[in-house]
Design a protein around this motif. Structure first.
Motif, mmCIF file in Angstrom:
data_model
loop_
_atom_site.group_PDB
_atom_site.id
_atom_site.type_symbol
_atom_site.label_atom_id
_atom_site.label_comp_id
_atom_site.label_asym_id
_atom_site.label_seq_id
_atom_site.Cartn_x
_atom_site.Cartn_y
_atom_site.Cartn_z
ATOM 1 N N TYR A 147 0.704 -1.012 -0.120
ATOM 2 C CA TYR A 147 0.150 -0.004 0.018
ATOM 3 C C TYR A 147 1.049 1.161 -0.111
ATOM 4 C CZ TYR A 147 -4.152 -2.837 0.712
ATOM 5 O OH TYR A 147 -5.038 -3.867 0.710
ATOM 6 N N THR A 241 -10.652 -1.434 -7.308
ATOM 7 C CA THR A 241 -9.577 -0.726 -6.949
ATOM 8 C C THR A 241 -8.801 0.008 -7.979
ATOM 9 O OG1 THR A 241 -9.222 -2.131 -5.005
ATOM 10 C CG2 THR A 241 -7.325 -0.656 -5.640
ATOM 11 N N LEU A 270 -5.655 7.750 -0.495
ATOM 12 C CA LEU A 270 -6.450 6.173 -0.690
ATOM 13 C C LEU A 270 -5.473 5.014 -0.178
ATOM 14 C CD1 LEU A 270 -9.116 4.631 -1.740
ATOM 15 C CD2 LEU A 270 -7.449 4.148 -3.863
ATOM 16 N N SER A 274 -5.028 2.627 3.245
ATOM 17 C CA SER A 274 -5.138 1.195 3.082
ATOM 18 C C SER A 274 -3.833 0.664 3.943
ATOM 19 C CB SER A 274 -4.922 0.963 1.697
ATOM 20 O OG SER A 274 -5.938 1.317 0.832
ATOM 21 N N GLY A 327 -9.926 3.720 1.568
ATOM 22 C CA GLY A 327 -8.486 3.012 1.514
ATOM 23 C C GLY A 327 -8.461 2.330 2.852
#
Length: 410
Positions: A147, A241, A270, A274, A327
């Motif tokens: 991420y 995504t 985002l 995450s 996210g």
């Protein structure tokens, strides 16, 4: 005590190297989309043509990922890892020298070949080189760096493109990946994957649990419904995504008049959300031991957020908060998802299973941007958020079925 400390130090080094490689692969997922506005102007391309570049990247990656799992189980993870990182550096160099759409396609093909090796390599090394007590930390760090790679790419590429131009941004990306390859090469002793020992241990475990039973065929794992349900899960998850990552800045500009450069930084938000979500998700998964409930709850919340964006009625000031929260929700889902895949994976075939299952990511990422590129060209930016809602609703039933199947077979 000394042996335990030595093993822990070895685990930390291996986790660090694998996580660095994984983060760089996710970084390369997003070196191209932030450059879409520049490439669109430079080569007079449509959104559909730009989306097709990402489709080519992920279709190639899908094929390579499925095949590389078998290669990892045959020759070991380390040489496959080095080849993949080298190909990503070459792809960025190709992008930087592009003189038209054809060279961009060539770069996307090279990048897809490089990207396709990472999940079979990473999870094979983690499962066989990290001590069981440290596996949760390995999975967590592996996910977080992925991420963070997503978070870094838009900010990195847009900042350099604004200071110089898009070609220089791609050159810097190539240099970055070359440095990653150098670090991995200097620490190659930490990444040795003894294939013979792996197969011997697998055979011994099989004989211990099922004496006299011959090993199953190379493709026996393909008969397991849980493997294909996991594939479907990954397909729809990444289709949503990747579409959001590719076209959210352009869609927000059309719907809310958010400048494209600001919209690119929302993609960074985002990814940062995450990264935080995957840390909390690991804790939640360990505590609740109910992956289907975690996934369905989080996805239901993200569905509501996407519907809010779809309306075009929310305040622009709320958009960065919504992207961070989206996210975070995606990140919370990730550890429960990986736990389900691990539970569905027979011993000794990790490379093959992860290669097949994670190819769903690549195919979803290939199809999603192409579909929504067509909607963007048709002047329907709101279709992006509505389509993501539909994709996420397709995920929820699969996780309940996977959970039920793995409990039944365990």
């Amino acid at each position: 005590m000394t042996v335990a400390l030595s093993r822990r130090a070895s685990d930390v080094r291996v986790i660090g190297l694998i996580s660095l490689a994984h983060g760089s692969s996710h970084f390369f997922h997003l070196v191209l989309p932030p450059m879409f506005p520049w490439l669109k102007d430079a080569f007079a391309l449509s959104y559909a043509e730009l989306g097709l570049l990402m489709s080519i990247f992920f279709v190639v990656s899908c094929v390579v990922q499925a095949a590389s799992g078998f290669l990892v189980d045959r020759i070991g993870a380390r040489p496959v890892l080095f080849a993949g990182v080298g190909l990503l550096a070459l792809a960025a160099l190709t992008y930087s020298q592009s003189n038209g759409y054809f060279m961009l396609i060539v770069g996307a093909v090279i990048a897809g070949c490089g990207n396709g090796i990472f999940h079979p390599v990473d999870y094979t090394l983690i499962n066989h080189k990290i001590s069981p007590a440290n596996l949760p930390y390995a999975y967590s760090m592996h996910g977080v760096t992925g991420y963070l790679g997503w978070a870094a790419a838009p900010a990195f590429m847009v900042a350099i493109a604004e200071l110089s131009d898009w070609r220089i941004a791609f050159l810097f990306a190539a240099v970055f990946e070359a440095l990653v390859l150098l670090i991995l090469w200097l620490n190659k002793s930490q990444l040795i994957d003894n294939v013979k020992e792996r197969h011997e241990n697998t055979h011994a475990n099989t004989q211990a649990s099922h004496p006299g039973i011959a090993p199953e065929s190379t493709f026996a794992f393909l008969k397991l419904p849980a493997v294909w349900l996991c594939w479907i899960f990954f397909f729809f998850s990444m289709a949503s995504t990747s579409s959001l990552q590719s076209f959210a800045p352009s869609a927000l500009f059309s719907i809310y008049e958010v400048p494209l450069t600001i919209g690119s930084y929302y993609i960074t938000l985002l990814a940062l959300g995450s990264a935080g979500g995957v840390l909390f998700g690991g804790y939640l998964a360990a505590k609740l031991q109910a992956p289907e409930r975690i996934v369905s709850t989080c996805l239901s919340i993200t569905v509501v957020m996407c519907l809010m964006l779809f309306t075009g009625l929310i305040s622009v000031d709320l958009i960065p908060i919504i992207f961070f929260a989206l996210g975070f929700g995606y990140g919370v889902v990730a550890p429960s998802r990986d736990l389900l895949v691990k539970q569905a994976t027979p011993k000794g075939v990790a490379g093959r299973v992860y290669g097949i299952v994670y190819s769903g990511i690549d195919l979803g990422a290939a199809i999603g941007p192409f579909i929504f590129g067509l909607f963007m060209d048709a002047g329907l930016p709101k279709a992006l958020f509505l389509g993501i809602v539909l994709f996420q609703l397709m995920i929820i039933p699969t996780v309940f079925r996977v959970s039920a199947d793995t409990r039944h077979t365990s």
